[in-house]
Design a protein around this motif. Sequence first.
Motif, PDB file in Angstrom:
ATOM      1  N   ALA A 110      58.036  67.263  44.240  1.00 30.97           N
ATOM      2  CA  ALA A 110      59.347  67.283  43.587  1.00 30.97           C
ATOM      3  C   ALA A 110      59.383  68.294  42.441  1.00 30.97           C
ATOM      4  N   ASN A 114      61.640  71.586  42.286  1.00 29.98           N
ATOM      5  CA  ASN A 114      62.540  71.724  41.147  1.00 29.98           C
ATOM      6  C   ASN A 114      62.383  73.081  40.466  1.00 29.98           C
ATOM      7  N   GLU A 115      61.160  73.640  40.525  1.00 32.51           N
ATOM      8  CA  GLU A 115      60.902  74.934  39.902  1.00 32.51           C
ATOM      9  C   GLU A 115      61.345  76.107  40.783  1.00 32.51           C
ATOM     10  N   LYS A 122      64.444  76.244  48.980  1.00 32.45           N
ATOM     11  CA  LYS A 122      64.275  74.846  48.578  1.00 32.45           C
ATOM     12  C   LYS A 122      64.781  73.908  49.681  1.00 32.45           C
ATOM     13  N   MET A 197      63.330  63.830  42.854  1.00 29.50           N
ATOM     14  CA  MET A 197      64.317  64.901  42.778  1.00 29.50           C
ATOM     15  C   MET A 197      65.600  64.402  42.118  1.00 29.50           C
ATOM     16  N   LEU A 200      64.876  64.168  38.437  1.00 29.52           N
ATOM     17  CA  LEU A 200      64.800  65.506  37.830  1.00 29.52           C
ATOM     18  C   LEU A 200      66.178  66.125  37.645  1.00 29.52           C
ATOM     19  N   SER A 201      67.121  65.767  38.494  1.00 28.63           N
ATOM     20  CA  SER A 201      68.469  66.328  38.351  1.00 28.63           C
ATOM     21  C   SER A 201      69.161  65.842  37.081  1.00 28.63           C
ATOM     22  N   THR A 226      59.550  68.037  31.568  1.00 25.52           N
ATOM     23  CA  THR A 226      59.818  67.430  32.872  1.00 25.52           C
ATOM     24  C   THR A 226      59.175  66.055  33.020  1.00 25.52           C
TER      25      THR A 226
END
Length: 316
Positions: A110, A114-115, A122, A197, A200-201, A226
């Motif tokens: 994830a 994300n990076e 992606k 994910m 992280l959003s 993060t």
Amino acid sequence: MAVSATTIQTKAAVRKRTLWKRILASRYLYLMLLPAIVYYGLFHYYPMYGALIAFKQFSITKGIMGSPWAGFKHFEYLFGLDKFWQVFWNTIIISLYRLVFGFPLPLVMAILLNEARKLAFKRTVQTIVYLPHFISWVIMGGLLISLLSTDSGVVNNVIRSFGGEPVGFLTDERYFRSTLVWSMIWKEFGWNTIIYMAALSGVNPQLYEAALMDGANRFRQIWHITLPSIRGTIVILLILRIGSLMEAGFEQIFVLYHTGVYNVADIIDTYVYRIGLTEGRFSIAAAVGLFKSAINFVLLVIANRLSRMMGEQGIY
């Protein structure tokens, strides 16, 4: 000063009216919740009635209530079996392997996704790693046999082409547990990244901008922004995973194992299946299942307690 019984009753009545007002005000939310309540009531709580079988000399003709009580006889019998402790430790070992190697991988995936800056890349990677989750273990088992078979497996054919000896991934006790763990990771880690994910959003992008202005590189941004931002999600998932430590993956093992690897692959769930369904010893199977559930419950409470002691919210 003593409080009269009338005053206590009045306060109780007021609280009751307030409760019903709150329920009435949120009636549509409770109505949406009703199907979930019915589902858990029918399929999770009502079947707990069957746990009585573990304390009875169960007979199908007499039923649960008509069968005579046996007390802790079945538990004493189980704890005296060497086979029971063998499947118990097999379950613990396989679950720990899955926890140690399988839990961090979705988080790493994830973070890497994300990076990634190219949206097309992606999405392509996400699709590729998610797909195995939708394949049943029956089909996945056939696929693994085709890949790892000693005689005609693709992997062993490649090993032979380089002059090596074929490896019994599915037949040798030395490799079977590793094959179980890594095949499980391959199948499920992509799907488990969805939760991370989503977490992280929700991280504020201004934090990354501020860190970038302060000279933080990508690694430091991940370590100081993060991971702390999604620490609550990580802890909750870890608690739930610890709380299911006695679940070592019945479907996967049932598809892949055989008598030649029983010593390292036979777990509590497969043991219950054999003695409960194939041998008809329902009381002993229920005792084993109840013991497993009790261990899971204790582990869940301990893990949640430790997380709260360390300042996390926990699951309750």
